[in-house]
Design a protein around this motif. Structure first.
Motif, PDB file in Angstrom:
ATOM      1  N   GLY A  26       0.790  -1.239   0.000  1.00  0.00           N
ATOM      2  CA  GLY A  26       0.000   0.000   0.000  1.00  0.00           C
ATOM      3  C   GLY A  26       0.813   1.274   0.000  1.00  0.00           C
ATOM      4  N   CYS A  27       2.137   1.178  -0.159  1.00  0.00           N
ATOM      5  CA  CYS A  27       2.966   2.390  -0.073  1.00  0.00           C
ATOM      6  C   CYS A  27       3.293   2.934  -1.463  1.00  0.00           C
ATOM      7  CB  CYS A  27       4.260   2.092   0.678  1.00  0.00           C
ATOM      8  SG  CYS A  27       5.268   3.569   0.909  1.00  0.00           S
ATOM      9  N   ASP A  28       3.204   4.277  -1.606  1.00  0.00           N
ATOM     10  CA  ASP A  28       3.527   4.931  -2.881  1.00  0.00           C
ATOM     11  C   ASP A  28       4.819   5.724  -2.797  1.00  0.00           C
ATOM     12  OD1 ASP A  28       1.105   4.064  -4.057  1.00  0.00           O
ATOM     13  OD2 ASP A  28       0.024   5.678  -3.038  1.00  0.00           O
ATOM     14  N   CYS A  29       5.670   5.444  -1.829  1.00  0.00           N
ATOM     15  CA  CYS A  29       6.893   6.240  -1.673  1.00  0.00           C
ATOM     16  C   CYS A  29       7.845   5.994  -2.853  1.00  0.00           C
ATOM     17  CB  CYS A  29       7.586   5.940  -0.346  1.00  0.00           C
ATOM     18  SG  CYS A  29       8.589   4.438  -0.325  1.00  0.00           S
ATOM     19  N   GLU A  30       8.914   6.785  -2.927  1.00  0.00           N
ATOM     20  CA  GLU A  30       9.814   6.720  -4.089  1.00  0.00           C
ATOM     21  C   GLU A  30      10.547   5.377  -4.177  1.00  0.00           C
ATOM     22  OE1 GLU A  30      13.026   9.509  -3.929  1.00  0.00           O
ATOM     23  OE2 GLU A  30      13.727   8.722  -2.004  1.00  0.00           O
ATOM     24  N   SER A  32      14.808  -1.016   5.081  1.00  0.00           N
ATOM     25  CA  SER A  32      13.385  -0.722   4.879  1.00  0.00           C
ATOM     26  C   SER A  32      13.236   0.328   3.782  1.00  0.00           C
ATOM     27  CB  SER A  32      12.744  -0.255   6.185  1.00  0.00           C
ATOM     28  OG  SER A  32      12.584   1.141   6.187  1.00  0.00           O
ATOM     29  N   HIS A  33      12.006   0.495   3.311  1.00  0.00           N
ATOM     30  CA  HIS A  33      11.778   1.527   2.289  1.00  0.00           C
ATOM     31  C   HIS A  33      12.077   2.928   2.823  1.00  0.00           C
ATOM     32  CE1 HIS A  33       7.301   2.281   3.525  1.00  0.00           C
ATOM     33  NE2 HIS A  33       8.012   1.842   4.529  1.00  0.00           N
ATOM     34  N   GLN A  34      12.162   3.058   4.142  1.00  0.00           N
ATOM     35  CA  GLN A  34      12.442   4.378   4.728  1.00  0.00           C
ATOM     36  C   GLN A  34      13.903   4.807   4.560  1.00  0.00           C
ATOM     37  OE1 GLN A  34      11.143   3.325   8.646  1.00  0.00           O
ATOM     38  NE2 GLN A  34       9.102   4.178   8.347  1.00  0.00           N
TER      39      GLN A  34
HETATM   40 ZN   LIG Z   1       7.397   2.778   0.664  1.00  0.00          ZN
END
Ligand SMILES: [Zn+2]
Ligand SMILES: [Zn+2]
Length: 241
Positions: free
Chosen positions: A3-7, A210-212
Motif C-alpha cells: 500500500g505504499c507509494d513512496c519513491e 526498509s523503504h524508509q
Molecule cells: Zn514505501
C-alpha cells in the motif's frame, strides 16, 4: 511495503525491490540458507535452486521463519529431511509455528525436518565451518554467523565487546541497517557505518533495509568507502578459513 507509494516502493530500479532478508552460503560441496522468511519460496525459484543441504536460523521473528514450509520441495527432490539448525529459543518457535511437522503421525507431504540445536560453540555443516556470534535485537538474543572471512549479522542493535572480537578479522561483513532514523531494535544507517568502521572490516554490505532508507542509487552515493547497500541477488566470494 504493501500500500505504499513512496519513491522506493514505486522505483523502477531492481535494486529497490527488497524481499525479506536471507543469504545462501555455498562451497563446492555444501549449500545452506540462513533464514527462511516469507519470500523463501520465491527466492529459491528465482535462483533455480535444486539442492539445499541445510537451513540455519538467526532468531524466531516471523519474517525470518515463515517460509520454512516450502522445504517440502527439497524433501521431495533430495528424498530426505532438511537439516535445520537453530538455538533453543528459535527451535521452540519452529515447533510451535510448524507443529504439524513435528507430530508423530504425519500426513504425506508434510515438511520433513531434522532439528539440530546451535549452542555458542562453532559447528560445521557439510564442509562449511560456522562460528555463531550473539547479538542483541532490543531484548532478544539473535545469532549472527561467521563463515571464514565473512560475517552475516541481521536484526541487531547492540553487540557486546566479547562478541565483537569474533567478528574482527573478517574481510566482509553483511550488517543490518534499517533506515536513517533511530530504531529501537535495529541499527540505523549511521550506527551500522560506525560499527563497520570500529571493527575495521574492509568491506561492509548493509541489509534488512526498509523503504524508509531511500533509493539504492542515492544512498549508495552517500556511503563511505568500503560500505555499500546490498541488494537482492548480490553475490560475494570469500575465503573459507
Ligand atoms: Zn514505501
Ligand atoms: Zn527480528
Amino acid at each position: 511495503m504493501i500500500g505504499c507509494d513512496c519513491e522506493v516502493c514505486t522505483s523502477p530500479d531492481k535494486k529497490d525491490k527488497r524481499l525479506r532478508s536471507s543469504i545462501m552460503v555455498e562451497s563446492a560441496k555444501t549449500r545452506l540458507v540462513v533464514d527462511t522468511g516469507p519470500d523463501f519460496r520465491y527466492q529459491m525459484l528465482r535462483e533455480k535452486i535444486k539442492h539445499l543441504d541445510a537451513i540455519i536460523f538467526t532468531h524466531p521473528h516471523k519474517d525470518h521463519l515463515a517460509g520454512l514450509d516450502d522445504v517440502r520441495a527439497f524433501n521431495f527432490l533430495m528424498r530426505k529431511p532438511m537439516e535445520v539448525y537453530a538455538d533453543s529459543l528459535t527451535g521452540e518457535a519452529l515447533r510451535r509455528d510448524f507443529y504439524y511437522a513435528f507430530t508423530d503421525t504425519k500426513y504425506p507431504g508434510t515438511p520433513e525436518i531434522n532439528m539440530n540445536t546451535i549452542t555458542m560453540e562453532p559447528f560445521v555443516v557439510g564442509d562449511i565451518p560456522i562460528t555463531p556470534i550473539l547479538v542483541w535485537h532490543l531484548k532478544m538474543p539473535v545469532l549472527s554467523f561467521r563463515f571464514g572471512k565473512f560475517t552475516y549479522i541481521t536484526d541487531a542493535n547492540r553487540i557486546e565487546d566479547s562478541e565483537k572480537e569474533k567478528i574482527k578479522g573478517s574481510d566482509t561483513i553483511v550488517l543490518n541497517a534499517l533506515r536513517k532514523k533511530k530504531h529501537i531494535a535495529h541499527f540505523n544507517l549511521e550506527e551500522a557505518i560506525v560499527l563497520a568502521q570500529e571493527l575495521k572490516i574492509p568491506t561492509a554490505y548493509l541489509t534488512h533495509i526498509s523503504h524508509q532508507l531511500g533509493r539504492h542509487e542515492e544512498v549508495e552515493k552517500e556511503l563511505p568507502d568500503g560500505i555499500h547497500l546490498s541488494y537482492d541477488g548480490l553475490k560475494l566470494s570469500f575465503e573459507r578459513y
